[in-house]
Scaffold this motif. Structure first.
Motif, mmCIF file in Angstrom:
data_model
loop_
_atom_site.group_PDB
_atom_site.id
_atom_site.type_symbol
_atom_site.label_atom_id
_atom_site.label_comp_id
_atom_site.label_asym_id
_atom_site.label_seq_id
_atom_site.Cartn_x
_atom_site.Cartn_y
_atom_site.Cartn_z
ATOM 1 N N THR A 74 0.737 4.063 -2.856
ATOM 2 C CA THR A 74 0.464 5.467 -2.531
ATOM 3 C C THR A 74 1.544 6.377 -3.096
ATOM 4 O O THR A 74 1.247 7.432 -3.670
ATOM 5 C CB THR A 74 0.334 5.651 -1.007
ATOM 6 O OG1 THR A 74 -0.761 4.849 -0.558
ATOM 7 C CG2 THR A 74 0.083 7.101 -0.637
ATOM 8 N N GLN A 118 0.831 -1.209 0.000
ATOM 9 C CA GLN A 118 0.000 0.000 0.000
ATOM 10 C C GLN A 118 0.863 1.256 0.000
ATOM 11 O O GLN A 118 0.555 2.225 -0.695
ATOM 12 C CB GLN A 118 -0.951 -0.003 1.212
ATOM 13 C CG GLN A 118 -1.860 1.208 1.280
ATOM 14 C CD GLN A 118 -2.772 1.338 0.084
ATOM 15 O OE1 GLN A 118 -3.244 0.348 -0.460
ATOM 16 N NE2 GLN A 118 -3.040 2.555 -0.334
ATOM 17 N N THR A 148 -7.522 10.935 -4.714
ATOM 18 C CA THR A 148 -7.000 9.686 -4.169
ATOM 19 C C THR A 148 -7.479 8.499 -4.999
ATOM 20 O O THR A 148 -8.424 8.612 -5.788
ATOM 21 C CB THR A 148 -7.470 9.491 -2.719
ATOM 22 O OG1 THR A 148 -8.898 9.341 -2.715
ATOM 23 C CG2 THR A 148 -7.043 10.654 -1.823
#
Length: 147
Positions: free
Chosen positions: A22, A18, A34
């Motif tokens: 990101t 993750q 996002t």
């Protein structure tokens, strides 16, 4: 007692994955939108004029998260929320022209980012990885639904 080998801990590896996602997302796709917000925009391209609950289920986000995301997208003028005249409890969501523009721009960027993200794997490994991640995520969501 010996230290745990975190390379065998799926949660630790998922967090690292993750973090990598990101970083790539913010550098290659968008600092403003996002990944979950993109998922909502994308769902509205796929299913225009759909209520907020259904979109949340489609992208697998809980009620409070989808409500927050929609509020942010509406605040940026990307999504329009309209109360369903037949059922005042429902918010029907529509992409604005600006929302469609942002989605078009991000679709290209996400495709490029995904190539970079999965570059260490060959095509067969990519398919296996995506299938396995989906299976684990689906099972976890089923457990959460039972709890």
């Amino acid at each position: 007692m010996a230290a745990a080998d975190l390379s065998t801990h799926p949660g630790h590896l998922a967090r690292r994955l993750q973090q990598a996602h990101t970083l790539l997302w913010t550098t290659m796709v968008s600092e403003e939108t996002t990944s979950p917000q993109f998922a909502v925009l994308n769902a509205l391209v796929e299913k225009p004029d759909t209520d907020q609950r259904t979109i949340g289920e489609h992208v697998r986000l809980d009620r409070s998260t989808i409500a927050d995301l929609v509020a942010r997208l509406a605040g940026r003028g990307l999504v329009e929320r309209v109360r369903d005249p037949l059922d005042g409890r429902r918010n029907v969501l529509t992409l604005t022209d600006e929302g469609r523009k942002v989605h078009r721009r991000l679709v290209t960027r996400t495709a490029r980012m995904n190539k970079v993200f999965l570059a260490p794997l060959d095509e067969g490994e990519r398919e296996i990885l995506l299938r396995l991640i989906a299976r684990v995520a689906d099972a976890a969501e089923e457990l959460r639904g039972q709890g």
